[in-house]
Write a protein that holds these residues in place. Sequence first.
Motif, short mmCIF file in Angstrom:
data_model
loop_
_atom_site.label_atom_id
_atom_site.label_comp_id
_atom_site.label_asym_id
_atom_site.label_seq_id
_atom_site.Cartn_x
_atom_site.Cartn_y
_atom_site.Cartn_z
N LEU A 65 57.99 -10.36 101.13
CA LEU A 65 56.72 -10.75 100.52
C LEU A 65 55.49 -10.22 101.23
CD1 LEU A 65 57.25 -14.38 99.21
CD2 LEU A 65 56.93 -12.28 97.92
N LEU A 66 55.55 -10.04 102.54
CA LEU A 66 54.38 -9.48 103.21
C LEU A 66 54.01 -8.10 102.65
CD1 LEU A 66 54.54 -10.52 106.98
CD2 LEU A 66 52.56 -10.71 105.46
N PRO A 67 54.95 -7.16 102.58
CA PRO A 67 54.60 -5.86 101.99
C PRO A 67 54.23 -5.94 100.50
CG PRO A 67 56.58 -5.65 103.31
CD PRO A 67 56.27 -7.11 103.19
N VAL A 68 54.93 -6.80 99.75
CA VAL A 68 54.61 -6.95 98.32
C VAL A 68 53.20 -7.50 98.15
CG1 VAL A 68 55.17 -8.27 96.23
CG2 VAL A 68 57.00 -7.16 97.53
N THR A 69 52.86 -8.53 98.91
CA THR A 69 51.53 -9.11 98.83
C THR A 69 50.48 -8.11 99.29
OG1 THR A 69 52.48 -11.30 99.19
CG2 THR A 69 50.11 -11.10 99.52
N THR A 70 50.80 -7.35 100.32
CA THR A 70 49.88 -6.30 100.77
C THR A 70 49.60 -5.32 99.63
OG1 THR A 70 50.70 -6.49 103.04
CG2 THR A 70 49.56 -4.45 102.47
#
Length: 163
Positions: A65-70
């Motif tokens: 989720l960190l990369p997706v949210t980024t």
Amino acid sequence: MTTVFLLITAVLTALIAGLFYAYSCSVVLGLGKLSDMEYLKSMQSINREILNPVFFMSFMGTAILLPVTTFLFRGEQPAFLFLLLASAAYLIGVFGVTVAGNVPLNDMLDKFDINSSTADAISQMRGNFENRWNLLNNIRTVFSVISIVLVICACIWNKYFPE
């Protein structure tokens, strides 16, 4: 929708940071007081039990989720930058350290037959494991705290200074 992703990402990142923080300031300190055999048996048990869906949801969920949210916040400065830095800190300092450092140590310990080993072998295994594992966990703790601070910055910026 991006706000929902940001909120879920913040919660998962905070859960992981809390887990590693709790280990650093309590669990490893308590385990450090045990005899060599008790210590190794306890760590074997903990390392086996942590491999469960709840842990994987937060540990892997944060890595996803960190990369997706980024990506979802691309073009929204500086929230995007906060999330990009949080992703890098997590993927390198938490996920990477775990995969390249803690997991191999855990696997080495898991294969060690405590019950049929001599006291010297048990002491040597603890010596090869404990300090390295604790150092790597402290690194994960620092980087997970950095990650959650950066995600919180993105949350604050998103709320008070939306594009």
